[in-house]
Design a protein around this motif. Sequence first.
Motif, PDB file in Angstrom:
ATOM      1  N   ILE A  68       0.857  -1.183   0.000  1.00  0.00           N
ATOM      2  CA  ILE A  68       0.000   0.000   0.000  1.00  0.00           C
ATOM      3  C   ILE A  68       0.890   1.228   0.000  1.00  0.00           C
ATOM      4  O   ILE A  68       1.767   1.360   0.866  1.00  0.00           O
ATOM      5  N   TYR A  85      -3.272   3.938  -1.658  1.00  0.00           N
ATOM      6  CA  TYR A  85      -3.877   2.970  -2.572  1.00  0.00           C
ATOM      7  C   TYR A  85      -3.002   1.723  -2.635  1.00  0.00           C
ATOM      8  O   TYR A  85      -1.831   1.735  -2.249  1.00  0.00           O
ATOM      9  N   ILE A  87      -0.919  -1.176  -4.491  1.00  0.00           N
ATOM     10  CA  ILE A  87      -0.193  -1.543  -5.706  1.00  0.00           C
ATOM     11  C   ILE A  87       0.040  -3.045  -5.647  1.00  0.00           C
ATOM     12  O   ILE A  87       0.555  -3.568  -4.654  1.00  0.00           O
ATOM     13  N   GLY A  88      -0.373  -3.731  -6.716  1.00  0.00           N
ATOM     14  CA  GLY A  88      -0.201  -5.176  -6.772  1.00  0.00           C
ATOM     15  C   GLY A  88       0.830  -5.561  -7.820  1.00  0.00           C
ATOM     16  O   GLY A  88       1.092  -4.805  -8.759  1.00  0.00           O
ATOM     17  N   LEU A  89       1.405  -6.752  -7.626  1.00  0.00           N
ATOM     18  CA  LEU A  89       2.233  -7.363  -8.666  1.00  0.00           C
ATOM     19  C   LEU A  89       1.442  -8.563  -9.159  1.00  0.00           C
ATOM     20  O   LEU A  89       1.131  -9.468  -8.383  1.00  0.00           O
ATOM     21  N   MET A  99       3.171  -4.674 -12.481  1.00  0.00           N
ATOM     22  CA  MET A  99       2.733  -3.871 -11.337  1.00  0.00           C
ATOM     23  C   MET A  99       1.587  -2.962 -11.781  1.00  0.00           C
ATOM     24  O   MET A  99       1.610  -2.408 -12.875  1.00  0.00           O
ATOM     25  N   ALA A 100       0.621  -2.776 -10.903  1.00  0.00           N
ATOM     26  CA  ALA A 100      -0.498  -1.892 -11.208  1.00  0.00           C
ATOM     27  C   ALA A 100      -1.257  -1.571  -9.932  1.00  0.00           C
ATOM     28  O   ALA A 100      -1.192  -2.327  -8.952  1.00  0.00           O
ATOM     29  N   MET A 101      -1.978  -0.471  -9.965  1.00  0.00           N
ATOM     30  CA  MET A 101      -2.883  -0.187  -8.863  1.00  0.00           C
ATOM     31  C   MET A 101      -3.987  -1.244  -8.865  1.00  0.00           C
ATOM     32  O   MET A 101      -4.385  -1.739  -9.919  1.00  0.00           O
ATOM     33  N   THR A 134      -5.851   5.223 -16.223  1.00  0.00           N
ATOM     34  CA  THR A 134      -4.731   4.295 -16.151  1.00  0.00           C
ATOM     35  C   THR A 134      -5.282   2.877 -16.112  1.00  0.00           C
ATOM     36  O   THR A 134      -6.497   2.679 -15.965  1.00  0.00           O
ATOM     37  N   PHE A 135      -4.378   1.904 -16.246  1.00  0.00           N
ATOM     38  CA  PHE A 135      -4.814   0.507 -16.114  1.00  0.00           C
ATOM     39  C   PHE A 135      -4.689   0.099 -14.660  1.00  0.00           C
ATOM     40  O   PHE A 135      -3.800   0.549 -13.946  1.00  0.00           O
TER      41      PHE A 135
END
Lengths: 150, 396
Positions: A68, A85, A87-89, A99-101, A134-135
């Motif tokens: 986070i 927010y 952030i995941g992998l 990586m992306a939110m 964004t993606f």
Amino acid sequence: MGHEVPEFVVDGLVEQTPEGPRLIGTRCAGCNTLYFPQKSSCANPGCDEKSPQPAHLPAAGTLYSYTIQRYQPPSLFRIDDWQPYIIGLVELGEGVRVMAMLTGIEEDQLRIGMDLQLVTQPLYTDSEKGEVRTFKFAPTGKFAPAGESA
Amino acid sequence: MRPVYALGAGAHPWGKWPDKPQVQLASEAMDEALADAGLRWSDVQGLAAASSRFEGGMGWGLHANELVQTVAEQGIPCINVGGACAAGAIALQTAYALVSSGQYDVVAAVGAERMPKGFIPRPPGSADDRTDDDYLRWVTMGATNPAYWAIEARRRQHDHGTSDQTLARASTLMRRNASGNRRARYRDPISEDDVLASPMVADPLHLLQICPVSDGASAVILGSEDFVARSGKPGVRVAGCAIGSGQFGDPARRIPTIASTVRDDVSHTSEVTGAVSRAFEMAGVGPEDIDLLEMADNTAWHLLAWPELFGFYEPGKGDWMLEQGKLSIDGDLALNPSGGFLSFGEATTAQALLQVSEVLWQLRGQAEGHQVPDAKVGMTAVLGLGANGGSVILTR
Ligand SMILES: [Zn+2]
């Protein structure tokens, strides 16, 4: 709405298709390696052909890890109504990890290995460009397949 | 190839030094290294400097030239090397090659840094489009460096069950080590509760588990056997000295990329593990022979993960090693007896040379206040942007 071409934070990363949003990467025709984002060559030292071709990445994946982002990043990151927010992998197969939110999920629901799907969401509204997206990834089924969640 | 010795080392204390230009920090570190080696500037036959992007070097990274023009213009070769946070290791490797080849007898490596305040700005000339990884990580998701490390730490918790307390203990070990080291910036001991009560930066990493930035400078002088006696101190040999870059398929979440293609058979943080393996091979020693390891602890996670990656013990065992006190100064493997990046703050290009300085002082018994008992073999390991890795083994 719905059929306008959406504005993204940067060109050439993601595009809308009839099946939903897709990340645009590269597949090397020489060694079949899949990359994201698009590459100008192939970094596989065993590949002599190095023939990068545009390719869509799978829109479904699983959560490999996450964090986070608790403090506000520098101003190059633009977002309306900033708050921490996730952030995941995300593992998309063929070794590709992106990586992306993450969206549509609370912190205490996060599970490594959970199924995720690609979506796009607005990050901010620009006075000239309007809504800029964004993606992100969301739990599978959380949003419509078209992925244009609000 | 002939044997190379570490003749002397110097380090300006780490901290914030608003009144000292970068070149002055470098000069003071060099003066200490020369005194430590029993040498004078006029003995130095070559200088390799880590290029900084923040200050000095006439804007072209010419930090060696700037230093000699300031304190000793004597016609010597000046070599300026890039490598971001690993630049000091690359400077040392350069000095090593110049001496081992027989071309020169005494060559110095120096790195000095004054870090900018706040967020490190993007370098001039960077492309604001999808071809620039750094641009992408900001505009698409605002992923700060701690977020990258936190993703690794969270995955470790999943794979090995590492607790928040164990991650906190790694920070307390660094502070305990630093408490006796006059060169460290942060020397007050802290408890696990202090660490866990510090602000969460990127879960599971708190503020006291992430290295801050500092100003600092360090220099190491290498030379042939003929110059060892000058210092009047025990001879310490550079038994292994290696640098490397990353491997295709490396599973590390490499800053500043937003994605990678991972191959199962490739080492995590391959730029560093590759350099470590080559250093072991050169020195003819293995992990069991190492008394102390000075490694880049950008976070508490690094302290648990890196020795495993280097083969010191199996993946996941780092938690137990830490909890059993086996990584303490008097333990089986003294891990960052200096106090590490967590206690110094990172002065990017100077950091790798500080590590080598620390190992040299440890092997000579000069590590006042934080001496590893009877240290005979010490190792360093560092990572820099661009997938640069470096590792050095010193023996006495
Ligand atoms: Zn290829």
